[in-house]
Scaffold this active site. Sequence first.
Site, mmCIF file in Angstrom:
data_model
loop_
_atom_site.group_PDB
_atom_site.id
_atom_site.type_symbol
_atom_site.label_atom_id
_atom_site.label_comp_id
_atom_site.label_asym_id
_atom_site.label_seq_id
_atom_site.Cartn_x
_atom_site.Cartn_y
_atom_site.Cartn_z
ATOM 1 N N HIS A 180 0.852 -1.194 0.000
ATOM 2 C CA HIS A 180 0.000 0.000 0.000
ATOM 3 C C HIS A 180 0.883 1.238 0.000
ATOM 4 C CE1 HIS A 180 -3.631 -2.434 1.573
ATOM 5 N NE2 HIS A 180 -3.714 -2.231 0.264
ATOM 6 N N ALA A 181 0.617 2.107 -0.987
ATOM 7 C CA ALA A 181 1.551 3.190 -1.295
ATOM 8 C C ALA A 181 1.774 4.173 -0.144
ATOM 9 C CB ALA A 181 1.039 3.931 -2.529
ATOM 10 N N ARG A 182 0.696 4.547 0.534
ATOM 11 C CA ARG A 182 0.807 5.646 1.506
ATOM 12 C C ARG A 182 1.357 5.219 2.859
ATOM 13 N NH1 ARG A 182 -5.699 6.140 1.821
ATOM 14 N NH2 ARG A 182 -6.125 4.157 2.828
ATOM 15 N N ARG A 241 -3.199 4.845 -2.374
ATOM 16 C CA ARG A 241 -3.064 3.516 -1.760
ATOM 17 C C ARG A 241 -2.720 2.422 -2.764
ATOM 18 N NH1 ARG A 241 -5.726 0.134 2.264
ATOM 19 N NH2 ARG A 241 -6.835 -1.597 1.326
ATOM 20 N N ARG A 257 -6.083 -6.676 -2.647
ATOM 21 C CA ARG A 257 -7.363 -7.311 -3.008
ATOM 22 C C ARG A 257 -7.192 -8.079 -4.316
ATOM 23 N NH1 ARG A 257 -7.499 -5.327 1.168
ATOM 24 N NH2 ARG A 257 -9.047 -3.963 2.154
ATOM 25 N N HIS A 311 2.173 -3.558 6.878
ATOM 26 C CA HIS A 311 1.244 -2.469 6.555
ATOM 27 C C HIS A 311 1.262 -1.451 7.697
ATOM 28 C CE1 HIS A 311 -1.401 -4.350 3.298
ATOM 29 N NE2 HIS A 311 -0.636 -5.374 3.665
ATOM 30 N N TYR A 313 -1.846 1.631 9.320
ATOM 31 C CA TYR A 313 -1.356 1.681 10.667
ATOM 32 C C TYR A 313 -2.437 1.190 11.622
ATOM 33 C CZ TYR A 313 -4.238 5.821 11.606
ATOM 34 O OH TYR A 313 -5.293 6.676 11.795
ATOM 35 N N TYR A 364 -12.134 -5.638 9.532
ATOM 36 C CA TYR A 364 -13.124 -6.052 8.550
ATOM 37 C C TYR A 364 -12.587 -7.240 7.779
ATOM 38 C CZ TYR A 364 -9.739 -2.893 6.425
ATOM 39 O OH TYR A 364 -8.573 -2.273 6.068
ATOM 40 N N GLU A 387 0.096 -4.570 11.258
ATOM 41 C CA GLU A 387 -0.229 -3.156 11.026
ATOM 42 C C GLU A 387 0.584 -2.375 12.054
ATOM 43 O OE1 GLU A 387 -2.246 -1.728 8.806
ATOM 44 O OE2 GLU A 387 -3.416 -3.409 8.022
HETATM 45 O O1 0X9 Z 1 -7.187 -3.625 4.205
HETATM 46 C C1 0X9 Z 1 -6.047 -4.083 4.115
HETATM 47 O O2 0X9 Z 1 -5.565 -4.516 3.080
HETATM 48 C C2 0X9 Z 1 -5.160 -4.111 5.355
HETATM 49 N N1 0X9 Z 1 -5.328 -2.927 6.105
HETATM 50 S S1 0X9 Z 1 -4.744 -1.522 5.511
HETATM 51 O O3 0X9 Z 1 -5.269 -0.440 6.288
HETATM 52 N N2 0X9 Z 1 -3.175 -1.496 5.688
HETATM 53 O O4 0X9 Z 1 -5.080 -1.407 4.145
HETATM 54 C C3 0X9 Z 1 -5.519 -5.312 6.184
HETATM 55 C C4 0X9 Z 1 -5.128 -6.591 5.522
HETATM 56 C C5 0X9 Z 1 -5.434 -7.796 6.328
HETATM 57 N N3 0X9 Z 1 -6.775 -7.798 6.745
HETATM 58 C C6 0X9 Z 1 -7.761 -8.289 5.999
HETATM 59 N N4 0X9 Z 1 -7.481 -8.936 4.885
HETATM 60 N N5 0X9 Z 1 -8.956 -8.111 6.431
HETATM 61 ZN ZN ZN Z 2 -2.111 -1.573 4.010
#
Ligand code: 0X9
Ligand code: ZN
Length: 425
Positions: A180-182, A241, A257, A311, A313, A364, A387
């Site tokens: 993630h870039a930021r 991001r 994702r 990652h 934070y 989440y 994180e």
């Molecule tokens: O959403 C994400 O990819 C990660 N959080 S972030 O704020 N750094 O973007 C969490 C990744 C692991 N958690 C899940 N897959 N839920």
């Molecule tokens: Zn991240």
Amino acid sequence: MRLLALFVSCLQLALLASAVKEDEELFGWQEFHLTIENAQAAAAVRFYINSRDFLVANENNMGYAESVVVPPQEVIGFISFLSGQSVKFEILEKDVGGMLLRARLDNKLSARAFNNDPSTYFAQTPDIYAWLRSIASANSALATVRNIGTSYEGRQLLVLEVSNNRAANKPVIFIDAAIHAREWLAPATLNYIIKEFINDYKAGNAEIKQLLDKYDWHFMPVLNPDGYDYTFRSSSTRYWRKTRKPYGAYYGADPNRNFDYLFGGAGTSNNPSSDVYHGPNAFSEPETKALSVYLTSIQSRLQRGMYISFHTYGQWWLTPPGGSRVLPPDHSEMLRVGNIAAAAIKAESGLDFRVGQPANVGLYEATGGSYDWVKYRAGVKYAFTPELRPFYNGSLSGFSPSASEIPKSGREIYRAVKAVARALP
Ligand code: 0X9
Ligand code: ZN
């Protein structure tokens, strides 16, 4: 941590297109944190925002805008609009541009004070790469730089491989950052660890010698170099991001994702304007594709080692699966190891990291993440997503810590990584 996205399956509703100029410095722009309680208010807020040049850096549950950065001349109008809608809000930063300018100066001073060493300031990709190459050439028996692919915009994807016995086909511990870039503290923390790791080994540190006798260590500080370097361009690009591959009028997929496990499920969007756009298909992004090919090429060694993806934070040491709420059969073993990481951090700096599966520790579900693919497709039992600091508070400021946080984060996470590696069977 992506700002609270509990029901992100509805994120496709969030057409939060922002036309803020790429070189906008955001002086006097104010960061609003919104608490939107119903769909009607959400729709009204979305309509209002979409018709203006606001910077929407995050979306929360149900796709409701949560963090909105508003130009000075729009602040009063926005406040009266929100009051009319009974939307609760808080102004978290009265001058986002000023705050980011101070952060840039702080970063420059740190770079100067420490000789442009990328473990002491937030360095851009070319400087990190030059530094990795200098480490490899100064320690040619120990470290090698490998290019595992090319980003969309043509940047190399470099991995520093550290081994004291290459012939041995040893298990591998692989750590990446800046997917993630930021999330700037992630690559800086990894750079800190790289430097200490090499120095400690050369100084005859017994623990590191043991860890290098048992494992080869592969470090990849910049997994998403296009996005990462883009965040250095101006204040308005600072919170980017995703990757930078174009999709129609928009740019980038969320690389976390984009992996081929439960691709396109919960916590993702099929809308290219979204910050959690999963991409047109799994591994559509050259960066995630290159990583998957590389990790597959060392699969059996990784299966005997570990995968960690840094990652920021929020202070969590996340265990898989990120894409589901169902507890896996080996959950207690993952917690055992994760708790060892948290204890090491606590012992080092006193900070509290929460340990567990994201959806069960206040976060989440999100599908298509790297550590889920590594664990459930590549069959690597030990896969974690820490994180890093600071503790989550819902503000964008958590992405812009002072450079003086790098050695603090570096020390606590280095200690955690060593403790976790020693805790593996
Ligand atoms: O959403 C994400 O990819 C990660 N959080 S972030 O704020 N750094 O973007 C969490 C990744 C692991 N958690 C899940 N897959 N839920
Ligand atoms: Zn991240």
